[in-house]
Design a protein around this motif. Sequence first.
Motif, PDB file in Angstrom:
ATOM      1  N   GLY A 198     -10.806  84.913   7.072  1.00 30.58           N
ATOM      2  CA  GLY A 198      -9.699  84.651   7.991  1.00 30.58           C
ATOM      3  C   GLY A 198      -9.620  83.220   8.484  1.00 30.58           C
ATOM      4  O   GLY A 198      -8.695  82.867   9.221  1.00 30.58           O
ATOM      5  N   LYS A 199     -10.571  82.357   8.082  1.00 33.66           N
ATOM      6  CA  LYS A 199     -10.531  80.948   8.473  1.00 33.66           C
ATOM      7  C   LYS A 199     -11.514  80.144   7.630  1.00 33.66           C
ATOM      8  O   LYS A 199     -12.466  80.696   7.066  1.00 33.66           O
ATOM      9  N   ALA A 200     -11.265  78.833   7.560  1.00 31.41           N
ATOM     10  CA  ALA A 200     -12.173  77.940   6.863  1.00 31.41           C
ATOM     11  C   ALA A 200     -13.468  77.808   7.650  1.00 31.41           C
ATOM     12  O   ALA A 200     -13.511  78.080   8.856  1.00 31.41           O
ATOM     13  N   ALA A 201     -14.539  77.384   6.978  1.00 24.74           N
ATOM     14  CA  ALA A 201     -15.820  77.197   7.664  1.00 24.74           C
ATOM     15  C   ALA A 201     -15.678  76.177   8.793  1.00 24.74           C
ATOM     16  O   ALA A 201     -16.247  76.352   9.873  1.00 24.74           O
ATOM     17  N   LYS A 202     -14.914  75.116   8.523  1.00 21.37           N
ATOM     18  CA  LYS A 202     -14.618  74.105   9.539  1.00 21.37           C
ATOM     19  C   LYS A 202     -13.120  73.822   9.517  1.00 21.37           C
ATOM     20  O   LYS A 202     -12.657  72.884   8.871  1.00 21.37           O
ATOM     21  N   PRO A 203     -12.309  74.634  10.226  1.00 24.79           N
ATOM     22  CA  PRO A 203     -10.847  74.446  10.204  1.00 24.79           C
ATOM     23  C   PRO A 203     -10.426  73.187  10.952  1.00 24.79           C
ATOM     24  O   PRO A 203     -11.148  72.698  11.823  1.00 24.79           O
ATOM     25  N   ILE A 204      -9.260  72.666  10.585  1.00 26.97           N
ATOM     26  CA  ILE A 204      -8.761  71.461  11.236  1.00 26.97           C
ATOM     27  C   ILE A 204      -8.515  71.733  12.723  1.00 26.97           C
ATOM     28  O   ILE A 204      -8.260  72.862  13.133  1.00 26.97           O
ATOM     29  N   LYS A 205      -8.574  70.664  13.494  1.00 27.93           N
ATOM     30  CA  LYS A 205      -8.353  70.777  14.930  1.00 27.93           C
ATOM     31  C   LYS A 205      -7.692  69.509  15.451  1.00 27.93           C
ATOM     32  O   LYS A 205      -7.445  68.562  14.705  1.00 27.93           O
ATOM     33  N   GLY A 206      -7.399  69.495  16.725  1.00 27.55           N
ATOM     34  CA  GLY A 206      -6.842  68.311  17.364  1.00 27.55           C
ATOM     35  C   GLY A 206      -5.454  67.949  16.865  1.00 27.55           C
ATOM     36  O   GLY A 206      -4.612  68.823  16.618  1.00 27.55           O
ATOM     37  N   ALA A 207      -5.208  66.646  16.686  1.00 30.49           N
ATOM     38  CA  ALA A 207      -3.886  66.143  16.314  1.00 30.49           C
ATOM     39  C   ALA A 207      -3.444  66.660  14.956  1.00 30.49           C
ATOM     40  O   ALA A 207      -2.256  66.963  14.749  1.00 30.49           O
ATOM     41  N   HIS A 208      -4.369  66.764  14.017  1.00 29.43           N
ATOM     42  CA  HIS A 208      -4.025  67.278  12.689  1.00 29.43           C
ATOM     43  C   HIS A 208      -3.505  68.709  12.787  1.00 29.43           C
ATOM     44  O   HIS A 208      -2.468  69.058  12.200  1.00 29.43           O
ATOM     45  N   ARG A 209      -4.197  69.541  13.515  1.00 23.59           N
ATOM     46  CA  ARG A 209      -3.795  70.942  13.662  1.00 23.59           C
ATOM     47  C   ARG A 209      -2.439  71.047  14.361  1.00 23.59           C
ATOM     48  O   ARG A 209      -1.564  71.813  13.935  1.00 23.59           O
ATOM     49  N   ASN A 210      -2.258  70.280  15.423  1.00 26.40           N
ATOM     50  CA  ASN A 210      -1.010  70.347  16.187  1.00 26.40           C
ATOM     51  C   ASN A 210       0.192  69.957  15.333  1.00 26.40           C
ATOM     52  O   ASN A 210       1.259  70.573  15.429  1.00 26.40           O
ATOM     53  N   LEU A 211       0.032  68.929  14.508  1.00 24.00           N
ATOM     54  CA  LEU A 211       1.157  68.473  13.685  1.00 24.00           C
ATOM     55  C   LEU A 211       1.578  69.562  12.701  1.00 24.00           C
ATOM     56  O   LEU A 211       2.774  69.806  12.502  1.00 24.00           O
ATOM     57  N   ILE A 212       0.594  70.217  12.079  1.00 28.14           N
ATOM     58  CA  ILE A 212       0.897  71.277  11.120  1.00 28.14           C
ATOM     59  C   ILE A 212       1.469  72.508  11.815  1.00 28.14           C
ATOM     60  O   ILE A 212       2.413  73.148  11.337  1.00 28.14           O
ATOM     61  N   ALA A 213       0.906  72.856  12.979  1.00 26.60           N
ATOM     62  CA  ALA A 213       1.248  74.109  13.651  1.00 26.60           C
ATOM     63  C   ALA A 213       2.572  74.056  14.395  1.00 26.60           C
ATOM     64  O   ALA A 213       3.171  75.105  14.661  1.00 26.60           O
ATOM     65  N   LYS A 214       3.048  72.848  14.738  1.00 21.87           N
ATOM     66  CA  LYS A 214       4.212  72.745  15.618  1.00 21.87           C
ATOM     67  C   LYS A 214       5.452  72.166  14.955  1.00 21.87           C
ATOM     68  O   LYS A 214       6.448  71.903  15.633  1.00 21.87           O
ATOM     69  N   ASN A 215       5.419  71.955  13.635  1.00 21.98           N
ATOM     70  CA  ASN A 215       6.582  71.408  12.937  1.00 21.98           C
ATOM     71  C   ASN A 215       7.014  72.323  11.796  1.00 21.98           C
ATOM     72  O   ASN A 215       6.204  73.065  11.246  1.00 21.98           O
TER      73      ASN A 215
END
Length: 292
Positions: A176-193
Amino acid sequence: TMNFEDGKVSSDIIAYGNEDLFKENLSKGGLDKGLVNLIPTDFILVVAQAVNMDPVRDMVKEHLMPLMEEELGEVFEQMEEMIGLTMDELMSIPKGDFLAVWESLDMVEGDFGPQPTPKLILGMTVENRKNLNKLMNNPQLQAMLPMLATVGLQIAQSETGFFICSKDHAAAVNDGKAAKPIKGAHRNLIAKNDYAGFFRFAPLAKVIQKFAGEEEEAKMAIKELKRLDEVSFSGDMKGATQTGNMTLKFKDRKTNGLKQLTETGQRIYEMVQNAGIGINFENLQVPEKEGN
Protein backbone atom coordinates in the motif's frame (compact mmCIF):
# COMPACT_ATOMS: atom_id res chain seq x y z
CA THR A 1 5.50 35.01 -17.87
CA MET A 2 9.13 34.16 -17.12
CA ASN A 3 10.60 34.76 -13.66
CA PHE A 4 14.33 34.73 -12.93
CA GLU A 5 15.13 34.40 -9.25
CA ASP A 6 18.20 33.33 -7.31
CA GLY A 7 18.73 29.66 -8.00
CA LYS A 8 15.80 29.09 -10.32
CA VAL A 9 13.91 29.96 -13.50
CA SER A 10 10.13 29.62 -13.57
CA SER A 11 7.39 30.18 -16.11
CA ASP A 12 3.68 30.69 -15.43
CA ILE A 13 1.50 29.45 -18.27
CA ILE A 14 -2.11 30.06 -19.30
CA ALA A 15 -3.53 27.74 -21.99
CA TYR A 16 -6.76 28.41 -23.85
CA GLY A 17 -8.53 25.37 -25.26
CA ASN A 18 -11.56 24.79 -27.44
CA GLU A 19 -14.60 25.69 -25.33
CA ASP A 20 -16.72 23.13 -27.16
CA LEU A 21 -14.28 20.36 -26.18
CA PHE A 22 -13.58 21.66 -22.66
CA LYS A 23 -17.07 22.83 -21.75
CA GLU A 24 -17.04 20.76 -18.55
CA ASN A 25 -14.63 20.82 -15.63
CA LEU A 26 -11.92 18.16 -16.10
CA SER A 27 -10.34 18.88 -12.72
CA LYS A 28 -10.13 16.09 -10.18
CA GLY A 29 -8.24 18.13 -7.60
CA GLY A 30 -5.11 16.01 -7.31
CA LEU A 31 -3.81 12.46 -7.62
CA ASP A 32 -5.40 9.60 -5.67
CA LYS A 33 -3.67 9.21 -2.30
CA GLY A 34 -3.13 5.51 -2.91
CA LEU A 35 -0.99 6.31 -5.96
CA VAL A 36 0.87 9.15 -4.24
CA ASN A 37 1.94 6.74 -1.49
CA LEU A 38 3.63 4.51 -4.08
CA ILE A 39 6.07 7.20 -5.25
CA PRO A 40 9.53 6.59 -3.75
CA THR A 41 11.72 9.42 -2.48
CA ASP A 42 14.66 8.47 -4.71
CA PHE A 43 12.98 8.93 -8.07
CA ILE A 44 14.45 10.24 -11.32
CA LEU A 45 11.15 11.05 -13.03
CA VAL A 46 7.55 11.34 -11.84
CA VAL A 47 4.60 12.24 -14.07
CA ALA A 48 1.06 12.25 -12.64
CA GLN A 49 -2.36 13.26 -13.90
CA ALA A 50 -5.77 13.27 -12.26
CA VAL A 51 -8.69 13.92 -14.58
CA ASN A 52 -12.47 13.76 -14.25
CA MET A 53 -13.27 10.88 -16.60
CA ASP A 54 -16.99 11.60 -17.14
CA PRO A 55 -16.46 14.63 -19.43
CA VAL A 56 -13.47 12.86 -21.03
CA ARG A 57 -15.69 9.92 -21.98
CA ASP A 58 -18.32 12.31 -23.34
CA MET A 59 -15.61 14.10 -25.34
CA VAL A 60 -14.33 10.85 -26.84
CA LYS A 61 -17.83 9.64 -27.68
CA GLU A 62 -18.97 12.94 -29.19
CA HIS A 63 -15.83 14.10 -31.02
CA LEU A 64 -13.18 11.38 -31.30
CA MET A 65 -15.13 8.21 -32.04
CA PRO A 66 -17.05 9.58 -35.07
CA LEU A 67 -13.72 10.77 -36.50
CA MET A 68 -12.03 7.40 -35.92
CA GLU A 69 -14.95 5.51 -37.41
CA GLU A 70 -14.91 7.78 -40.46
CA GLU A 71 -11.15 7.73 -40.99
CA LEU A 72 -10.38 4.11 -40.06
CA GLY A 73 -13.60 2.37 -41.02
CA GLU A 74 -13.21 -1.41 -40.80
CA VAL A 75 -9.78 -1.03 -39.19
CA PHE A 76 -11.46 0.56 -36.17
CA GLU A 77 -13.88 -2.36 -35.89
CA GLN A 78 -10.96 -4.81 -36.17
CA MET A 79 -9.16 -2.98 -33.35
CA GLU A 80 -12.18 -3.36 -31.10
CA GLU A 81 -12.51 -7.02 -32.06
CA MET A 82 -8.80 -7.63 -31.38
CA ILE A 83 -8.90 -6.25 -27.81
CA GLY A 84 -12.32 -7.78 -27.14
CA LEU A 85 -13.84 -4.48 -25.99
CA THR A 86 -15.74 -1.63 -27.58
CA MET A 87 -14.30 1.87 -27.19
CA ASP A 88 -17.02 2.66 -24.63
CA GLU A 89 -16.06 -0.43 -22.60
CA LEU A 90 -12.36 0.45 -22.84
CA MET A 91 -12.97 4.03 -21.69
CA SER A 92 -15.01 2.76 -18.74
CA ILE A 93 -11.93 1.12 -17.17
CA PRO A 94 -9.84 4.07 -15.88
CA LYS A 95 -11.09 6.12 -12.94
CA GLY A 96 -8.92 9.10 -13.88
CA ASP A 97 -5.66 8.87 -11.89
CA PHE A 98 -2.51 8.04 -13.86
CA LEU A 99 1.06 7.69 -12.60
CA ALA A 100 4.47 7.03 -14.16
CA VAL A 101 7.63 6.77 -12.04
CA TRP A 102 11.19 5.99 -13.16
CA GLU A 103 13.43 5.27 -10.18
CA SER A 104 16.63 3.83 -11.64
CA LEU A 105 18.29 1.66 -14.25
CA ASP A 106 20.27 -1.37 -13.08
CA MET A 107 22.26 -4.12 -14.75
CA VAL A 108 20.51 -7.39 -13.94
CA GLU A 109 21.44 -10.95 -14.86
CA GLY A 110 18.89 -12.29 -17.34
CA ASP A 111 18.37 -15.32 -19.57
CA PHE A 112 20.85 -13.91 -22.09
CA GLY A 113 23.36 -12.47 -19.65
CA PRO A 114 23.47 -9.07 -17.93
CA GLN A 115 21.01 -6.56 -19.33
CA PRO A 116 19.83 -3.03 -18.41
CA THR A 117 16.61 -3.27 -16.40
CA PRO A 118 14.49 -0.24 -15.49
CA LYS A 119 13.06 0.19 -12.03
CA LEU A 120 9.69 1.82 -12.67
CA ILE A 121 5.96 1.85 -12.11
CA LEU A 122 3.11 2.66 -14.49
CA GLY A 123 -0.27 2.73 -12.81
CA MET A 124 -3.83 3.96 -12.80
CA THR A 125 -6.93 3.81 -10.66
CA VAL A 126 -9.66 1.48 -11.92
CA GLU A 127 -13.39 2.17 -12.10
CA ASN A 128 -14.63 -0.82 -14.11
CA ARG A 129 -12.80 -3.92 -12.89
CA LYS A 130 -15.05 -6.24 -14.92
CA ASN A 131 -13.98 -4.73 -18.24
CA LEU A 132 -10.34 -4.63 -17.10
CA ASN A 133 -10.46 -8.36 -16.38
CA LYS A 134 -12.09 -8.94 -19.74
CA LEU A 135 -9.23 -7.05 -21.41
CA MET A 136 -6.53 -8.84 -19.43
CA ASN A 137 -8.03 -12.26 -20.24
CA ASN A 138 -7.90 -11.56 -23.96
CA PRO A 139 -5.79 -14.40 -25.47
CA GLN A 140 -3.80 -12.02 -27.68
CA LEU A 141 -2.87 -9.86 -24.70
CA GLN A 142 -2.10 -12.91 -22.58
CA ALA A 143 0.38 -14.05 -25.24
CA MET A 144 2.29 -10.77 -24.92
CA LEU A 145 2.45 -10.59 -21.12
CA PRO A 146 5.51 -12.90 -20.76
CA MET A 147 7.51 -10.26 -22.64
CA LEU A 148 7.26 -8.02 -19.57
CA ALA A 149 9.32 -10.49 -17.55
CA THR A 150 12.21 -10.21 -20.02
CA VAL A 151 12.72 -6.58 -18.95
CA GLY A 152 12.07 -7.20 -15.27
CA LEU A 153 8.46 -6.02 -15.19
CA GLN A 154 5.24 -7.61 -13.97
CA ILE A 155 1.54 -6.95 -13.44
CA ALA A 156 0.37 -5.89 -9.97
CA GLN A 157 -3.08 -4.92 -8.74
CA SER A 158 -4.54 -3.34 -5.63
CA GLU A 159 -8.16 -2.86 -4.60
CA THR A 160 -8.34 0.40 -6.54
CA GLY A 161 -5.46 0.25 -9.03
CA PHE A 162 -3.70 -1.57 -11.86
CA PHE A 163 0.07 -1.44 -12.39
CA ILE A 164 2.89 -2.52 -14.66
CA CYS A 165 6.00 -2.33 -12.51
CA SER A 166 9.32 -3.77 -11.40
CA LYS A 167 9.60 -6.26 -8.55
CA ASP A 168 10.26 -3.73 -5.78
CA HIS A 169 7.30 -1.62 -6.83
CA ALA A 170 5.05 -4.70 -6.93
CA ALA A 171 5.92 -5.21 -3.27
CA ALA A 172 5.00 -1.57 -2.61
CA VAL A 173 1.63 -2.09 -4.31
CA ASN A 174 0.98 -5.06 -2.02
CA ASP A 175 2.03 -3.06 1.04
CA GLY A 176 0.00 0.00 0.00
CA LYS A 177 3.02 2.35 -0.01
CA ALA A 178 6.66 2.65 -1.00
CA ALA A 179 9.34 1.85 1.59
CA LYS A 180 10.22 5.56 1.61
CA PRO A 181 7.33 7.52 -0.01
CA ILE A 182 7.79 11.11 -1.13
CA LYS A 183 6.98 13.85 1.33
CA GLY A 184 7.06 17.61 1.75
CA ALA A 185 6.96 19.89 -1.31
CA HIS A 186 7.26 17.01 -3.77
CA ARG A 187 4.25 15.22 -2.29
CA ASN A 188 2.15 18.39 -2.11
CA LEU A 189 2.76 19.27 -5.76
CA ILE A 190 1.67 15.81 -6.93
CA ALA A 191 -1.26 15.53 -4.51
CA LYS A 192 -2.78 18.98 -5.05
CA ASN A 193 -2.63 19.49 -8.83
CA ASP A 194 -4.51 17.98 -11.75
CA TYR A 195 -1.20 17.26 -13.46
CA ALA A 196 2.30 17.52 -12.05
CA GLY A 197 5.76 16.02 -12.26
CA PHE A 198 9.45 16.20 -11.47
CA PHE A 199 12.70 15.34 -13.16
CA ARG A 200 15.74 15.12 -10.85
CA PHE A 201 19.24 15.40 -12.27
CA ALA A 202 21.36 13.91 -9.45
CA PRO A 203 19.98 10.34 -9.72
CA LEU A 204 20.20 10.58 -13.54
CA ALA A 205 23.88 11.45 -13.20
CA LYS A 206 24.32 8.29 -11.11
CA VAL A 207 22.80 6.17 -13.88
CA ILE A 208 25.13 7.70 -16.47
CA GLN A 209 28.07 7.18 -14.11
CA LYS A 210 27.13 3.52 -13.70
CA PHE A 211 26.87 2.73 -17.41
CA ALA A 212 29.28 5.15 -19.10
CA GLY A 213 31.21 6.89 -16.36
CA GLU A 214 34.67 6.28 -17.89
CA GLU A 215 33.86 7.91 -21.22
CA GLU A 216 35.01 11.51 -21.60
CA GLU A 217 31.66 12.71 -22.97
CA ALA A 218 29.88 11.07 -20.02
CA LYS A 219 32.19 12.79 -17.55
CA MET A 220 31.40 16.17 -19.07
CA ALA A 221 27.66 15.43 -19.06
CA ILE A 222 27.78 14.33 -15.41
CA LYS A 223 29.68 17.48 -14.45
CA GLU A 224 26.98 19.60 -16.09
CA LEU A 225 24.12 17.64 -14.56
CA LYS A 226 25.56 18.15 -11.09
CA ARG A 227 24.98 21.90 -11.52
CA LEU A 228 21.24 21.28 -11.95
CA ASP A 229 18.77 20.25 -9.27
CA GLU A 230 15.36 19.47 -10.78
CA VAL A 231 12.65 20.47 -13.23
CA SER A 232 9.06 20.53 -11.99
CA PHE A 233 5.73 21.24 -13.65
CA SER A 234 2.14 21.47 -12.44
CA GLY A 235 -1.25 22.82 -13.43
CA ASP A 236 -5.01 22.53 -13.37
CA MET A 237 -7.62 21.31 -15.86
CA LYS A 238 -10.50 23.56 -14.89
CA GLY A 239 -12.35 24.12 -18.13
CA ALA A 240 -11.08 25.64 -21.38
CA THR A 241 -8.74 28.10 -19.62
CA GLN A 242 -6.03 26.23 -17.76
CA THR A 243 -3.08 27.51 -15.73
CA GLY A 244 0.28 25.88 -15.12
CA ASN A 245 3.84 26.39 -13.99
CA MET A 246 7.25 25.03 -14.98
CA THR A 247 10.36 25.59 -12.84
CA LEU A 248 14.03 24.76 -13.29
CA LYS A 249 16.08 24.76 -10.09
CA PHE A 250 19.87 24.92 -9.92
CA LYS A 251 22.11 23.54 -7.17
CA ASP A 252 23.53 27.06 -6.74
CA ARG A 253 20.73 28.80 -4.85
CA LYS A 254 22.51 32.20 -4.67
CA THR A 255 23.24 33.08 -8.32
CA ASN A 256 20.47 34.54 -10.48
CA GLY A 257 18.66 31.95 -12.58
CA LEU A 258 19.03 33.87 -15.87
CA LYS A 259 22.81 34.02 -15.46
CA GLN A 260 22.99 30.30 -14.67
CA LEU A 261 20.69 29.40 -17.56
CA THR A 262 22.80 31.45 -20.00
CA GLU A 263 26.04 29.92 -18.78
CA THR A 264 24.54 26.42 -18.95
CA GLY A 265 23.50 26.99 -22.56
CA GLN A 266 26.99 28.22 -23.45
CA ARG A 267 28.68 25.20 -21.88
CA ILE A 268 26.33 22.75 -23.61
CA TYR A 269 26.95 24.47 -26.95
CA GLU A 270 30.72 24.16 -26.42
CA MET A 271 30.34 20.49 -25.46
CA VAL A 272 28.39 19.77 -28.63
CA GLN A 273 30.91 21.63 -30.79
CA ASN A 274 33.88 19.87 -29.17
CA ALA A 275 32.22 16.51 -29.71
CA GLY A 276 31.87 17.29 -33.42
CA ILE A 277 28.10 17.13 -33.34
CA GLY A 278 27.55 20.70 -34.52
CA ILE A 279 26.14 21.52 -37.95
CA ASN A 280 28.33 23.45 -40.39
CA PHE A 281 25.72 25.70 -41.97
CA GLU A 282 28.26 27.18 -44.40
CA ASN A 283 28.68 23.83 -46.15
CA LEU A 284 24.97 23.07 -46.38
CA GLN A 285 23.67 22.85 -49.95
CA VAL A 286 20.07 23.49 -50.85
CA PRO A 287 18.89 20.79 -53.27
CA GLU A 288 17.82 22.09 -56.64
CA LYS A 289 14.18 21.78 -57.58
CA GLU A 290 13.30 19.28 -60.29
CA GLY A 291 13.01 20.85 -63.70
CA ASN A 292 15.64 23.57 -63.08
